[in-house]
Design a protein around this motif. Structure first.
Motif, PDB file in Angstrom:
ATOM      1  N   PRO B 337      11.927  -0.624  -7.331  1.00  0.00           N
ATOM      2  CA  PRO B 337      12.126  -1.428  -8.546  1.00  0.00           C
ATOM      3  C   PRO B 337      10.905  -2.315  -8.810  1.00  0.00           C
ATOM      4  CG  PRO B 337      13.956  -1.645  -7.007  1.00  0.00           C
ATOM      5  CD  PRO B 337      12.847  -0.992  -6.263  1.00  0.00           C
ATOM      6  N   VAL B 338      10.477  -2.343 -10.066  1.00  0.00           N
ATOM      7  CA  VAL B 338       9.371  -3.238 -10.456  1.00  0.00           C
ATOM      8  C   VAL B 338       9.803  -3.992 -11.713  1.00  0.00           C
ATOM      9  CG1 VAL B 338       7.491  -1.956  -9.346  1.00  0.00           C
ATOM     10  CG2 VAL B 338       8.246  -1.281 -11.642  1.00  0.00           C
ATOM     11  N   GLY B 339       8.845  -4.394 -12.552  1.00  0.00           N
ATOM     12  CA  GLY B 339       9.182  -5.208 -13.712  1.00  0.00           C
ATOM     13  C   GLY B 339       9.592  -4.387 -14.916  1.00  0.00           C
ATOM     14  N   HIS B 340       9.634  -5.050 -16.080  1.00  0.00           N
ATOM     15  CA  HIS B 340      10.038  -4.374 -17.306  1.00  0.00           C
ATOM     16  C   HIS B 340       8.918  -3.495 -17.860  1.00  0.00           C
ATOM     17  CE1 HIS B 340      13.129  -7.628 -17.416  1.00  0.00           C
ATOM     18  NE2 HIS B 340      13.862  -6.622 -17.843  1.00  0.00           N
ATOM     19  N   ASN B 341       9.306  -2.272 -18.187  1.00  0.00           N
ATOM     20  CA  ASN B 341       8.404  -1.323 -18.836  1.00  0.00           C
ATOM     21  C   ASN B 341       7.087  -1.131 -18.073  1.00  0.00           C
ATOM     22  OD1 ASN B 341       6.617  -0.842 -21.882  1.00  0.00           O
ATOM     23  ND2 ASN B 341       8.127   0.531 -21.033  1.00  0.00           N
ATOM     24  N   PRO B 342       7.185  -0.694 -16.818  1.00  0.00           N
ATOM     25  CA  PRO B 342       5.960  -0.437 -16.048  1.00  0.00           C
ATOM     26  C   PRO B 342       5.173   0.719 -16.660  1.00  0.00           C
ATOM     27  CG  PRO B 342       7.874   0.442 -14.905  1.00  0.00           C
ATOM     28  CD  PRO B 342       8.403  -0.345 -16.065  1.00  0.00           C
ATOM     29  N   ARG B 343       3.892   0.546 -16.807  1.00  0.00           N
ATOM     30  CA  ARG B 343       3.067   1.590 -17.451  1.00  0.00           C
ATOM     31  C   ARG B 343       1.952   2.056 -16.509  1.00  0.00           C
ATOM     32  NH1 ARG B 343       3.233   2.371 -23.037  1.00  0.00           N
ATOM     33  NH2 ARG B 343       5.191   1.604 -23.867  1.00  0.00           N
ATOM     34  N   GLY B 344       0.746   1.528 -16.711  1.00  0.00           N
ATOM     35  CA  GLY B 344      -0.392   2.014 -15.952  1.00  0.00           C
ATOM     36  C   GLY B 344      -0.314   1.645 -14.482  1.00  0.00           C
ATOM     37  N   VAL B 345      -0.876   2.514 -13.649  1.00  0.00           N
ATOM     38  CA  VAL B 345      -0.974   2.222 -12.215  1.00  0.00           C
ATOM     39  C   VAL B 345      -2.394   2.497 -11.759  1.00  0.00           C
ATOM     40  CG1 VAL B 345       1.407   2.641 -11.505  1.00  0.00           C
ATOM     41  CG2 VAL B 345      -0.164   4.560 -11.734  1.00  0.00           C
ATOM     42  N   VAL B 346      -2.787   1.787 -10.696  1.00  0.00           N
ATOM     43  CA  VAL B 346      -4.084   2.066 -10.104  1.00  0.00           C
ATOM     44  C   VAL B 346      -4.006   1.728  -8.619  1.00  0.00           C
ATOM     45  CG1 VAL B 346      -5.069  -0.228 -10.626  1.00  0.00           C
ATOM     46  CG2 VAL B 346      -6.585   1.747 -10.396  1.00  0.00           C
ATOM     47  N   LEU B 347      -4.691   2.533  -7.825  1.00  0.00           N
ATOM     48  CA  LEU B 347      -4.712   2.322  -6.380  1.00  0.00           C
ATOM     49  C   LEU B 347      -5.969   1.580  -5.980  1.00  0.00           C
ATOM     50  CD1 LEU B 347      -3.534   5.860  -5.297  1.00  0.00           C
ATOM     51  CD2 LEU B 347      -2.486   3.747  -4.426  1.00  0.00           C
ATOM     52  N   VAL B 356       0.794  -2.088 -10.348  1.00  0.00           N
ATOM     53  CA  VAL B 356       1.631  -1.573 -11.441  1.00  0.00           C
ATOM     54  C   VAL B 356       1.656  -2.610 -12.563  1.00  0.00           C
ATOM     55  CG1 VAL B 356       3.930  -0.761 -12.101  1.00  0.00           C
ATOM     56  CG2 VAL B 356       3.098  -0.401  -9.761  1.00  0.00           C
ATOM     57  N   ALA B 357       1.277  -2.183 -13.769  1.00  0.00           N
ATOM     58  CA  ALA B 357       1.288  -3.105 -14.918  1.00  0.00           C
ATOM     59  C   ALA B 357       2.686  -3.149 -15.517  1.00  0.00           C
ATOM     60  CB  ALA B 357       0.286  -2.631 -15.967  1.00  0.00           C
ATOM     61  N   ASP B 362       4.461  -9.325 -18.339  1.00  0.00           N
ATOM     62  CA  ASP B 362       3.140  -9.933 -18.157  1.00  0.00           C
ATOM     63  C   ASP B 362       2.829 -10.146 -16.686  1.00  0.00           C
ATOM     64  OD1 ASP B 362       2.881  -9.884 -20.862  1.00  0.00           O
ATOM     65  OD2 ASP B 362       3.155 -12.038 -21.166  1.00  0.00           O
ATOM     66  N   THR B 363       3.191  -9.169 -15.885  1.00  0.00           N
ATOM     67  CA  THR B 363       2.909  -9.256 -14.450  1.00  0.00           C
ATOM     68  C   THR B 363       2.348  -7.939 -13.942  1.00  0.00           C
ATOM     69  OG1 THR B 363       5.122  -8.473 -13.833  1.00  0.00           O
ATOM     70  CG2 THR B 363       4.827 -10.876 -14.071  1.00  0.00           C
ATOM     71  N   ASP B 368       2.823  -1.987  -1.352  1.00  0.00           N
ATOM     72  CA  ASP B 368       2.229  -1.483  -0.121  1.00  0.00           C
ATOM     73  C   ASP B 368       2.572   0.008  -0.052  1.00  0.00           C
ATOM     74  OD1 ASP B 368       1.151  -1.963   2.751  1.00  0.00           O
ATOM     75  OD2 ASP B 368       3.019  -0.836   3.002  1.00  0.00           O
ATOM     76  N   THR B 369       1.559   0.852  -0.041  1.00  0.00           N
ATOM     77  CA  THR B 369       1.802   2.294  -0.163  1.00  0.00           C
ATOM     78  C   THR B 369       2.309   2.925   1.135  1.00  0.00           C
ATOM     79  OG1 THR B 369      -0.523   2.748   0.323  1.00  0.00           O
ATOM     80  CG2 THR B 369       0.106   2.578  -1.997  1.00  0.00           C
ATOM     81  N   LYS B 370       2.256   2.157   2.203  1.00  0.00           N
ATOM     82  CA  LYS B 370       2.793   2.690   3.458  1.00  0.00           C
ATOM     83  C   LYS B 370       4.306   2.470   3.513  1.00  0.00           C
ATOM     84  CE  LYS B 370       1.897   2.785   8.395  1.00  0.00           C
ATOM     85  NZ  LYS B 370       1.211   2.110   9.508  1.00  0.00           N
ATOM     86  N   SER B 371       4.685   1.236   3.201  1.00  0.00           N
ATOM     87  CA  SER B 371       6.114   0.912   3.290  1.00  0.00           C
ATOM     88  C   SER B 371       6.865   1.166   1.983  1.00  0.00           C
ATOM     89  CB  SER B 371       6.277  -0.554   3.690  1.00  0.00           C
ATOM     90  OG  SER B 371       5.730  -1.388   2.669  1.00  0.00           O
ATOM     91  N   ASP B 372       6.117   1.434   0.910  1.00  0.00           N
ATOM     92  CA  ASP B 372       6.716   1.639  -0.412  1.00  0.00           C
ATOM     93  C   ASP B 372       7.560   0.438  -0.838  1.00  0.00           C
ATOM     94  OD1 ASP B 372       5.540   4.147  -0.560  1.00  0.00           O
ATOM     95  OD2 ASP B 372       7.287   5.157   0.278  1.00  0.00           O
ATOM     96  N   THR B 373       7.011  -0.729  -0.641  1.00  0.00           N
ATOM     97  CA  THR B 373       7.706  -1.946  -1.052  1.00  0.00           C
ATOM     98  C   THR B 373       6.753  -2.838  -1.847  1.00  0.00           C
ATOM     99  OG1 THR B 373       7.074  -3.002   1.022  1.00  0.00           O
ATOM    100  CG2 THR B 373       9.285  -2.005   0.927  1.00  0.00           C
ATOM    101  N   VAL B 374       7.345  -3.629  -2.732  1.00  0.00           N
ATOM    102  CA  VAL B 374       6.542  -4.591  -3.488  1.00  0.00           C
ATOM    103  C   VAL B 374       6.223  -5.767  -2.563  1.00  0.00           C
ATOM    104  CG1 VAL B 374       6.515  -6.182  -5.443  1.00  0.00           C
ATOM    105  CG2 VAL B 374       7.574  -3.926  -5.689  1.00  0.00           C
ATOM    106  N   THR B 375       4.949  -6.034  -2.378  1.00  0.00           N
ATOM    107  CA  THR B 375       4.561  -7.125  -1.481  1.00  0.00           C
ATOM    108  C   THR B 375       4.287  -8.405  -2.247  1.00  0.00           C
ATOM    109  OG1 THR B 375       2.275  -6.334  -1.610  1.00  0.00           O
ATOM    110  CG2 THR B 375       3.595  -5.596   0.273  1.00  0.00           C
ATOM    111  N   SER B 376       3.916  -8.270  -3.507  1.00  0.00           N
ATOM    112  CA  SER B 376       3.710  -9.468  -4.324  1.00  0.00           C
ATOM    113  C   SER B 376       3.738  -9.087  -5.788  1.00  0.00           C
ATOM    114  CB  SER B 376       2.377 -10.140  -3.980  1.00  0.00           C
ATOM    115  OG  SER B 376       1.305  -9.282  -4.313  1.00  0.00           O
ATOM    116  N   THR B 377       3.896 -10.097  -6.605  1.00  0.00           N
ATOM    117  CA  THR B 377       3.849  -9.873  -8.050  1.00  0.00           C
ATOM    118  C   THR B 377       2.876 -10.886  -8.642  1.00  0.00           C
ATOM    119  OG1 THR B 377       6.135  -9.084  -8.069  1.00  0.00           O
ATOM    120  CG2 THR B 377       5.201  -9.795 -10.168  1.00  0.00           C
ATOM    121  N   ILE B 378       1.876 -10.380  -9.314  1.00  0.00           N
ATOM    122  CA  ILE B 378       0.850 -11.258  -9.883  1.00  0.00           C
ATOM    123  C   ILE B 378       1.270 -11.676 -11.288  1.00  0.00           C
ATOM    124  CG2 ILE B 378      -1.564 -11.404 -10.605  1.00  0.00           C
ATOM    125  CD1 ILE B 378      -2.181  -9.174  -8.548  1.00  0.00           C
TER     126      ILE B 378
END
Lengths: 374, 619
Positions: B337-347, B356-357, B362-363, B368-378
């Protein structure tokens, strides 16, 4: 014994070639339905690098990597297939590689396998019979049975040119040759029309003898009103008609007729200028080349149908060059070039003229070909 | 009492359903949301560049801390981003300015602006840094721009709605996707393509056909170049939408191509049998090719795919996978799960972090690509208040309200436009009442809605109708419906590219205008007022908001009376007529107006018809 005969033959070829100066010689390989051509009745040919497109009466053929692929209209996909099986004209957008095909059922764009067909019903094209097509920059120019059409490929805007907004008193446009500064149309029965891309004005060129077959005013203007083809290169306009050919340098006209040139016939289907002085002429009695001084004709002989090459020098002396092959038929409809090779659309097949580098090489090639067959 | 409350509710909805009287003033006072949509990471991984669609800027962040370092203004509605290989130049497409901004990443400012085609979207620069390729959504082509001369040297034909580009790791190929299906025959399965461009001769060399696909979004290629992945929708628009509960209306899927899957492209689903992951949009493949990350813009999540397991499944089953929703269980390993209307991604360059935009938050989520979990939200620093427009926009883009989360408004109205499809919406039998997808631009003053004008206002259009025929699931609350309607009514016109900058009409457009406004046929006969173009297509939106039989109804329509559509930006919304049977503007008259019942047009020459079309394109 056979080797001796071939040596004699090769020597005779070399001897005759001494008189041909630099006139190109070819070894001809012909394609018909027997080896994959969609139909023997050809209208046009177009070369794009290693790919050769053949517009025929029953399908568009693409010759690539030694094999043929055939395009025809598809009732399922309709406008996403070829407009009509009769392909009258072809043009290449050299920048993009897109091929434009003028058909009896609209104008088709073939782009990396995808086909979109523009018709008089689904687009601004003036008429579905597209005799000629040409590309200049972002514009595609079409010569149709109801005037000229121009598509701006960036905006999708169609502009039509006909008797209402040009001096085109006859709207049966037959061929087009677009260039950066000028666009020329051959109007069947209406002479030649010139479009100035800077001023956006049209001007017509007509036969000073009117719509007659008499030539009283030779070199005073276009040779005849029934024009079939135009070719504008190096600021020189070459024109083919059913009654001779013309060359126009912007000031002076020079006309070519069988009686005073090496043209094998006054009935021309196409003309293709190489530069200001050289041109190829597709006639009903063979393919002709003019190098500014000398003429060469390539065809099956009209009487024996055996391969024939005739060379006419500046003095009017005509000599036969011994050749082992000829285009598939003497009724020629169009040509295009692949490096030094030439591809020829005829009424009975497509011919590939493989250029022989020199007279000696030509002789060698001829004897080698024969040796290969032994 | 209940009656009074009902009347009050209707009145409130009616008020909400109309645009604010001084919308421009309101917009000025309103704090601008950022709406981050695409990102790029510097080669050393220290900087994150985020393009913000609604604030017309690029925000440069410290990737480690998430701190915003600088904001660089660009053109209007930035949509695509690309970084040169050395990281010195950033290219940003400005969709509504028809330009590309070139940013010097050291100076952090725009140093050049190039013109492009209509609505530039995706962008890539070749490895030599010599040529820029820009996918133009509205003109359906790719601009090839020579950077040394700052000249656009040619346009390459791409798919309709050309939008996203990816450069192969060897730099030899560019893959282009498109968001609307290519033109095709009426009522046939949609077909899209992956357009393959050779960077050496700068030509299109191949078009990989995508059967039954409409709406293709990002495309990405693995580091070894052997696997490319495109996010896409597989619609079922040829059968009644009432069958939502029987199976997917939209299959959310991926197309795989490259040596890993063989010579033919393979389509695979990412949905599950009873849960859908709507609008797959952004794609990233880890450098070691172990995982594929896909944003699902309508489901507020990121789908994670195990590549080894995926390829094993593909090898075993090939293209038989496309419609088997159970297949995803074999290779989907996580839904994050991420925020509303996730669009572009970059590694990040090392592949350890995925950014994830979240466009409508506006975040940026950091995964973390190993654990597949959100570690922070900017937090990108957008407005903290979530107003009605923003709430409405979230409702528009989410698939939460449809049965099993199958789809949302934006599935058919891609980026709040159209989808280029014709739908069989209602449970009235197969092939009955076929409807073309209409544009949503500046709708206020165009009521009623629906092809036959059956819905008097937007709350009806978006409320009961949507619940009954589309979502077959939970309904919006009154507040949600009000928010949604507010958002839909706020959608502005896109810039019209056919008008001259000075507002004048070209000679062809002038002639077309005279035809549009004429009251006499060419033979001098008076055209009945009700059959003049300007009778139905009148007023500021070129609709009299009435329902009229102009002879364009079909035998499969329940009624021959058609709601008069608005005409502004009509050039963008092919095909035409209520059912999309006219594949071009010309066909409205050349094919579907044999008796001059849809205006008098059969006396027009082809030139004049072309002039009329040129004028209509300016509206």
């Amino acid at each position: 014994m056979k080797t001796k005969l071939w040596l004699i033959f090769a020597l005779s070829v070399m001897a005759s070639l001494a008189h041909t100066q630099d006139m190109p010689m070819f070894h001809w390989e012909n394609f018909t339905t027997a080896n994959g051509l969609p139909n023997d009745h050809m209208f046009c040919v177009l070369v794009d690098g290693n790919r050769v497109w053949a517009g025929t009466e029953n399908g568009l053929g693409l010759y690539e990597n030694g094999g043929w692929k055939v395009f025809r209209p598809d009732p399922e996909t309709k406008e996403q297939s070829l407009g009509h099986q009769a392909v009258l004209s072809l043009a290449l957008d050299k920048r993009t590689g897109d091929v434009w095909a003028g058909t009896m059922g609209g104008l088709s764009r073939i782009s990396a396998g995808r086909i979109d067909t523009f018709t008089q019903l689904n687009s601004g094209l003036s008429n579905d019979i597209v005799y000629g097509v040409g590309v200049q920059g972002d514009f595609v120019w079409a010569a149709t049975a109801a005037g000229a059409s121009r598509l701006n490929t960036r905006t999708g805007q169609w502009s039509l040119f006909n008797n209402r907004n040009t001096p085109m008193y006859e709207i049966w446009t037959y061929a087009v040759s677009p260039a950066e500064d000028k666009v020329y149309y051959a109007v069947w029965g209406g002479g030649v029309l010139e479009y100035d891309t800077k001023t956006e004005r049209w001007k017509d060129y007509n036969d000073p003898d009117g719509e007659t077959e008499m030539v009283v005013m030779k070199d005073q203007g276009l040779i005849h009103e029934i024009t079939t083809s135009v070719s504008y290169v190096d600021k020189i306009l070459w024109v083919a008609t059913y009654f001779g050919a013309s060359r126009y340098d912007g000031r002076y006209w020079h006309n070519f007729l069988t009686k005073d040139s090496g043209l094998p016939s006054n009935f021309l289907n196409q003309i293709k200028g190489i530069d200001a002085n050289r041109a190829w002429f597709s006639t009903d009695k063979g393919l002709a080349f003019y190098d500014g001084t000398n003429w060469a004709v390539y065809r099956p002989a009209l009487d024996t149908h055996k391969p024939e090459m005739l060379v006419r020098d500046a003095t009017g002396v005509v000599k036969k060059v011994a050749v082992r092959s000829a285009p598939a038929h003497n009724y020629i409809l169009g040509v295009d070039f692949q490096g030094e090779d030439i591809w020829v659309a005829t009424a009975k097949g497509l011919s590939h003229g493989i250029r022989q580098k020199s007279s000696i090489e030509t002789a060698k090639a001829i004897s080698t070909k024969k040796s290969d067959k032994k | 009492m209940l009656q009074v409350a009902g009347i009050l509710a209707v009145c409130l909805l009616a008020i909400a359903a109309r645009p604010a009287p001084n919308q421009s003033t309101a917009a000025l006072l309103r704090e601008r949301y950022l709406s981050p949509i695409e990102m790029a990471v510097s080669p050393d991984g220290t900087l994150l560049y985020v393009i913000c669609q609604d604030s017309d800027e690029v925000r440069v962040l410290d990737a480690a801390s998430g701190k915003i370092l600088v904001s660089i203004p660009v053109g209007h509605v930035p949509r695509g981003i690309a970084l040169s290989r050395d990281g010195n130049r950033l290219y940003v497409t400005n969709a509504w300015s028809d330009t590309v901004s070139v940013i010097d990443t050291a100076a952090r400012q725009v140093i050049q602006t190039f013109p492009t085609g209509f609505e530039p979207s995706g962008v890539v620069v070749d490895y030599a840094g010599a040529t820029l390729y820009v996918a133009n959504r509205l003109s359906g082509d790719v601009s090839v721009i020579d950077l040394a001369s700052a000249q656009e040297i040619k346009r390459l034909l791409a798919g309709r709605g050309a939008s996203y580009l990816a450069l192969s790791p060897d730099g030899k190929r560019i893959y282009c996707t498109h968001v609307y299906p290519n033109p095709g025959a009426f009522r046939t399965k949609p077909v899209s393509e992956i357009t393959v461009i050779d960077t050496e001769n700068r030509r299109v060399v191949e078009r990989k056909p995508l059967q039954n696909v409409a709406g293709v979004f990002h495309v990405a290629t693995s580091a070894d170049g052997k696997l490319s992945v495109a996010a896409q929708l597989r619609p079922k628009n040829l059968i009644p939408l009432a069958h939502v509960e029987h199976g997917w209306v939209f299959g959310d899927s991926l197309t795989l191509f490259g040596d890993d899957v063989g010579s033919d492209a393979v389509q695979i689903p990412i949905d599950e049998l009873d849960r859908y992951y709507a609008l797959p949009w952004g794609i990233a493949i880890t450098p070691d090719k172990s995982k594929i990350f896909v944003t699902t813009a309508g489901s507020e999540s990121v789908t994670v795919i195990d590549v080894a397991r995926l390829l094993k499944t593909v090898k075993a089953r090939g293209n038989a996978l496309a419609n088997d929703l159970s297949a995803s269980g074999e290779y989907v390993v996580a839904r994050i799960p991420v925020g509303h209307n996730p669009r572009g991604v970059v590694l990040s360059p090392d592949g350890k972090r995925l950014y994830v935009a979240n466009r409508l938050d506006d975040t940026v989520s950091v995964i973390d690509t190993k654990s597949d979990t959100v570690t922070s939200t900017i937090d990108l620093g957008g407005p903290k208040n979530v107003d009605a427009l923003r709430r409405g926009e979230r409702l528009f883009y989410t698939a939460d309200f449809a049965f099993q989360g199958q789809f949302g408004c934006s599935n058919c109205h891609i980026d709040a436009t159209i989808d280029g499809l014709q739908w069989d919406l209602e449970p009235d039998g197969f092939g009955k009442d076929i409807v073309d997808n209409r544009s949503l631009e500046n709708l206020a003053g165009t009521e009623p809605f629906k092809w036959n004008g059956g819905n008097p206002d937007m709350p009806t259009e978006c409320g009961p109708r949507t619940e009954k025929f589309f979502f077959r699931s939970q309904s919006f609350t009154q507040q949600q419906l009000t928010d949604l309607v507010t958002f839909v009514y706020s959608l502005p016109y896109r810039p019209n590219r056919y008008r001259l900058l000075n507002g004048d009409l070209t000679p062809a457009q002038e002639r077309g205008k005279a035809i549009f406004e004429r009251s006499q046929a060419k033979n001098g006969a008076q055209i009945p007022e009700t059959n003049q173009c300007t009778y139905c297509h009148s007023g500021p939106k070129f609709t009299n908001q009435k329902q009229i039989d102009v002879g364009s109804g079909k035998s499969t329509d329940r009624s021959s009376v058609i709601d008069v559509p608005q005409l502004p930006n009509v050039a963008y919304s092919a095909p035409y007529l209520h059912d999309g049977s006219a594949r071009s503007l010309e066909q409205i008259w050349t094919v579907f107006n044999p008796k001059d019942t849809h205006g008098v047009t059969n006396d027009l020459t082809k030139d004049e018809l072309n002039d009329l079309v040129e004028y209509l394109k300016t509206l």
